[in-house]
Design a protein around this motif. Structure first.
Motif, PDB file in Angstrom:
ATOM      1  N   VAL A   8       0.718  -1.363   0.017  1.00 36.20           N
ATOM      2  CA  VAL A   8       0.118   0.155  -0.133  1.00 36.20           C
ATOM      3  C   VAL A   8       1.060   0.777   0.107  1.00 36.20           C
ATOM      4  CG1 VAL A   8      -1.913   1.697   1.155  1.00 36.20           C
ATOM      5  CG2 VAL A   8      -2.291  -1.267   1.196  1.00 36.20           C
ATOM      6  N   GLN A   9       0.799   2.128  -0.911  1.00 39.15           N
ATOM      7  CA  GLN A   9       1.250   3.546  -0.880  1.00 39.15           C
ATOM      8  C   GLN A   9       0.334   4.786   0.026  1.00 39.15           C
ATOM      9  OE1 GLN A   9       3.016   3.588  -5.057  1.00 39.15           O
ATOM     10  NE2 GLN A   9       5.001   2.988  -3.992  1.00 39.15           N
ATOM     11  N   LEU A  10       0.602   5.442   0.748  1.00 35.90           N
ATOM     12  CA  LEU A  10       0.071   6.415   0.979  1.00 35.90           C
ATOM     13  C   LEU A  10       0.518   8.053   1.074  1.00 35.90           C
ATOM     14  CD1 LEU A  10      -0.229   4.646   4.502  1.00 35.90           C
ATOM     15  CD2 LEU A  10      -2.169   4.752   2.516  1.00 35.90           C
ATOM     16  N   VAL A  11      -0.199   8.397   0.417  1.00 34.60           N
ATOM     17  CA  VAL A  11       0.207  10.192  -0.060  1.00 34.60           C
ATOM     18  C   VAL A  11      -0.791  11.104   0.990  1.00 34.60           C
ATOM     19  CG1 VAL A  11       0.535  11.662  -1.843  1.00 34.60           C
ATOM     20  CG2 VAL A  11       1.345   9.492  -2.763  1.00 34.60           C
TER      21      VAL A  11
ATOM     22  N   ALA B 172      -4.036  29.750  15.710  1.00 33.81           N
ATOM     23  CA  ALA B 172      -4.645  29.167  16.337  1.00 33.81           C
ATOM     24  C   ALA B 172      -6.432  29.393  16.299  1.00 33.81           C
ATOM     25  CB  ALA B 172      -4.762  29.639  17.605  1.00 33.81           C
ATOM     26  N   GLY B 173      -7.642  28.137  16.823  1.00 34.86           N
ATOM     27  CA  GLY B 173      -9.205  28.096  16.466  1.00 34.86           C
ATOM     28  C   GLY B 173      -9.408  27.988  15.093  1.00 34.86           C
ATOM     29  N   GLY B 174      -8.760  27.773  14.418  1.00 35.44           N
ATOM     30  CA  GLY B 174      -8.876  27.490  13.264  1.00 35.44           C
ATOM     31  C   GLY B 174      -9.424  25.957  12.558  1.00 35.44           C
ATOM     32  N   SER B 175      -9.565  25.856  10.946  1.00 36.72           N
ATOM     33  CA  SER B 175      -9.694  24.005  10.846  1.00 36.72           C
ATOM     34  C   SER B 175      -8.943  23.851   9.343  1.00 36.72           C
ATOM     35  CB  SER B 175     -10.965  24.217  10.555  1.00 36.72           C
ATOM     36  OG  SER B 175     -11.837  24.527  11.619  1.00 36.72           O
ATOM     37  N   LEU B 176      -8.032  23.006   9.473  1.00 41.55           N
ATOM     38  CA  LEU B 176      -8.200  22.390   8.702  1.00 41.55           C
ATOM     39  C   LEU B 176      -7.797  20.848   8.466  1.00 41.55           C
ATOM     40  CD1 LEU B 176      -3.896  22.964   8.632  1.00 41.55           C
ATOM     41  CD2 LEU B 176      -5.114  23.487   7.184  1.00 41.55           C
ATOM     42  N   ARG B 177      -7.518  19.960   7.104  1.00 45.75           N
ATOM     43  CA  ARG B 177      -8.391  18.603   6.476  1.00 45.75           C
ATOM     44  C   ARG B 177      -7.163  18.258   5.964  1.00 45.75           C
ATOM     45  NH1 ARG B 177     -13.345  16.211   6.231  1.00 45.75           N
ATOM     46  NH2 ARG B 177     -13.828  15.063   5.191  1.00 45.75           N
ATOM     47  N   LEU B 178      -6.917  17.102   5.842  1.00 46.97           N
ATOM     48  CA  LEU B 178      -5.554  16.071   5.683  1.00 46.97           C
ATOM     49  C   LEU B 178      -6.620  15.008   4.862  1.00 46.97           C
ATOM     50  CD1 LEU B 178      -3.852  15.964   8.907  1.00 46.97           C
ATOM     51  CD2 LEU B 178      -4.067  18.324   6.987  1.00 46.97           C
ATOM     52  N   SER B 179      -5.579  15.210   3.890  1.00 38.99           N
ATOM     53  CA  SER B 179      -6.249  13.789   3.739  1.00 38.99           C
ATOM     54  C   SER B 179      -5.229  12.800   2.284  1.00 38.99           C
ATOM     55  CB  SER B 179      -6.684  13.834   1.916  1.00 38.99           C
ATOM     56  OG  SER B 179      -8.090  14.738   2.435  1.00 38.99           O
ATOM     57  N   CYS B 180      -5.238  11.377   2.939  1.00 41.51           N
ATOM     58  CA  CYS B 180      -4.281  10.218   2.373  1.00 41.51           C
ATOM     59  C   CYS B 180      -4.871   9.599   1.294  1.00 41.51           C
ATOM     60  CB  CYS B 180      -4.612   9.632   4.178  1.00 41.51           C
ATOM     61  SG  CYS B 180      -3.099   7.979   3.677  1.00 41.51           S
ATOM     62  N   ALA B 181      -4.229   9.738   0.312  1.00 36.93           N
ATOM     63  CA  ALA B 181      -5.102   8.824  -0.831  1.00 36.93           C
ATOM     64  C   ALA B 181      -4.258   7.314  -1.134  1.00 36.93           C
ATOM     65  CB  ALA B 181      -4.131   9.618  -2.137  1.00 36.93           C
ATOM     66  N   ALA B 182      -4.537   5.803  -0.694  1.00 32.71           N
ATOM     67  CA  ALA B 182      -3.721   5.232  -1.217  1.00 32.71           C
ATOM     68  C   ALA B 182      -4.063   4.236  -2.348  1.00 32.71           C
ATOM     69  CB  ALA B 182      -4.448   4.225   0.130  1.00 32.71           C
ATOM     70  N   SER B 183      -3.051   4.078  -2.908  1.00 29.45           N
ATOM     71  CA  SER B 183      -3.390   2.780  -3.676  1.00 29.45           C
ATOM     72  C   SER B 183      -3.568   1.515  -3.462  1.00 29.45           C
ATOM     73  CB  SER B 183      -1.663   3.025  -4.182  1.00 29.45           C
ATOM     74  OG  SER B 183      -0.970   2.175  -3.183  1.00 29.45           O
TER      75      SER B 183
ATOM     76  N   THR C 234      -9.254   6.600   0.165  1.00 32.04           N
ATOM     77  CA  THR C 234      -9.087   7.604   0.806  1.00 32.04           C
ATOM     78  C   THR C 234      -9.751   7.907   2.757  1.00 32.04           C
ATOM     79  OG1 THR C 234     -10.848   9.025   0.633  1.00 32.04           O
ATOM     80  CG2 THR C 234      -9.077   8.959  -0.380  1.00 32.04           C
ATOM     81  N   VAL C 235      -8.474   8.465   3.262  1.00 27.95           N
ATOM     82  CA  VAL C 235      -8.560   8.367   4.850  1.00 27.95           C
ATOM     83  C   VAL C 235      -8.287  10.158   5.270  1.00 27.95           C
ATOM     84  CG1 VAL C 235      -7.157   7.742   5.575  1.00 27.95           C
ATOM     85  CG2 VAL C 235      -8.828   7.677   6.934  1.00 27.95           C
ATOM     86  N   SER C 236      -9.667  10.735   5.893  1.00 24.65           N
ATOM     87  CA  SER C 236      -9.073  11.893   5.746  1.00 24.65           C
ATOM     88  C   SER C 236      -9.373  12.112   7.564  1.00 24.65           C
ATOM     89  CB  SER C 236     -10.539  13.014   5.432  1.00 24.65           C
ATOM     90  OG  SER C 236     -10.693  12.636   3.645  1.00 24.65           O
ATOM     91  N   LEU C 237      -8.696  13.282   7.650  1.00 23.95           N
ATOM     92  CA  LEU C 237      -8.839  13.612   9.409  1.00 23.95           C
ATOM     93  C   LEU C 237      -8.828  15.514   9.591  1.00 23.95           C
ATOM     94  CD1 LEU C 237      -7.825  13.284  11.998  1.00 23.95           C
ATOM     95  CD2 LEU C 237      -6.274  14.345  11.776  1.00 23.95           C
ATOM     96  N   GLN C 238      -9.987  15.609   9.905  1.00 24.28           N
ATOM     97  CA  GLN C 238     -10.711  17.190   9.806  1.00 24.28           C
ATOM     98  C   GLN C 238     -10.498  17.774  11.391  1.00 24.28           C
ATOM     99  OE1 GLN C 238     -12.767  19.302   7.742  1.00 24.28           O
ATOM    100  NE2 GLN C 238     -12.228  20.679   9.602  1.00 24.28           N
ATOM    101  N   MET C 239     -10.385  19.294  10.904  1.00 25.34           N
ATOM    102  CA  MET C 239      -8.969  19.278  12.514  1.00 25.34           C
ATOM    103  C   MET C 239      -9.944  20.153  12.407  1.00 25.34           C
ATOM    104  SD  MET C 239      -5.098  18.023  11.804  1.00 25.34           S
ATOM    105  CE  MET C 239      -4.919  19.169  11.034  1.00 25.34           C
TER     106      MET C 239
ATOM    107  N   TYR D 249       1.866  -0.149   6.537  1.00 20.33           N
ATOM    108  CA  TYR D 249       2.273   1.517   6.075  1.00 20.33           C
ATOM    109  C   TYR D 249       2.416   2.496   6.494  1.00 20.33           C
ATOM    110  CZ  TYR D 249       1.847  -2.820   3.301  1.00 20.33           C
ATOM    111  OH  TYR D 249       2.134  -4.544   2.588  1.00 20.33           O
ATOM    112  N   TRP D 250       3.629   3.649   5.503  1.00 20.47           N
ATOM    113  CA  TRP D 250       3.742   4.917   6.332  1.00 20.47           C
ATOM    114  C   TRP D 250       3.082   5.890   5.140  1.00 20.47           C
ATOM    115  CZ3 TRP D 250       3.015   7.167  11.775  1.00 20.47           C
ATOM    116  CH2 TRP D 250       3.486   6.053  12.418  1.00 20.47           C
TER     117      TRP D 250
END
Length: 122
Positions: free
Chosen positions: A2-5, A14-25, A78-83, A111-112
């Protein structure tokens, strides 16, 4: 194999938001438990959140409960992290990880991804 990007890191106040995404092969994404780890300078890498294969169960570090949400889309591999409500102490490199075992995922995932920097300014 598995390859992860990862993507979506950046600088936020501070107080803001970000959304991380990870695409897997690969075609077997649905057979992996997925997680997000982070590592701040001078600190050990820690598990932030994990999600089971179906997405039905999630777990979070106490420090992010109520602020972060992990989710996955098996159709899109895909897997996401809403922060939300980000704090300066959330500053770290965030890594996507995968393993077939939830027990192994929490300690030594097979896998990383390469990591994405998140910086929260005060």
């Amino acid at each position: 194999q598995v390859q992860l990007v990862e993507s979506g890191g950046g600088l936020v106040q501070a107080g803001g938001s970000l959304r991380l995404s990870c695409a897997a092969s690969g075609r077997t994404f649905g057979s992996y438990v997925m997680g997000w780890f982070r590592q701040a300078p001078g600190k050990e890498r820690e598990l932030v959140a994990a999600i089971t294969r179906s997405g039905g169960t999630t777990t979070y570090a106490d420090s992010v409960k109520g602020r972060f949400t992990i989710s996955r889309d098996n159709a899109k591999s895909t897997v996401s992290l809403q922060m939300n409500s980000l704090k300066p102490e959330d500053t770290a490199v965030y890594y996507c990880a995968a393993d077939r075992s939830i027990v192994v995922l929490t300690t030594r995932p097979s896998y990383w991804g390469q990591g994405t920097q998140v910086t929260v300014s005060s």
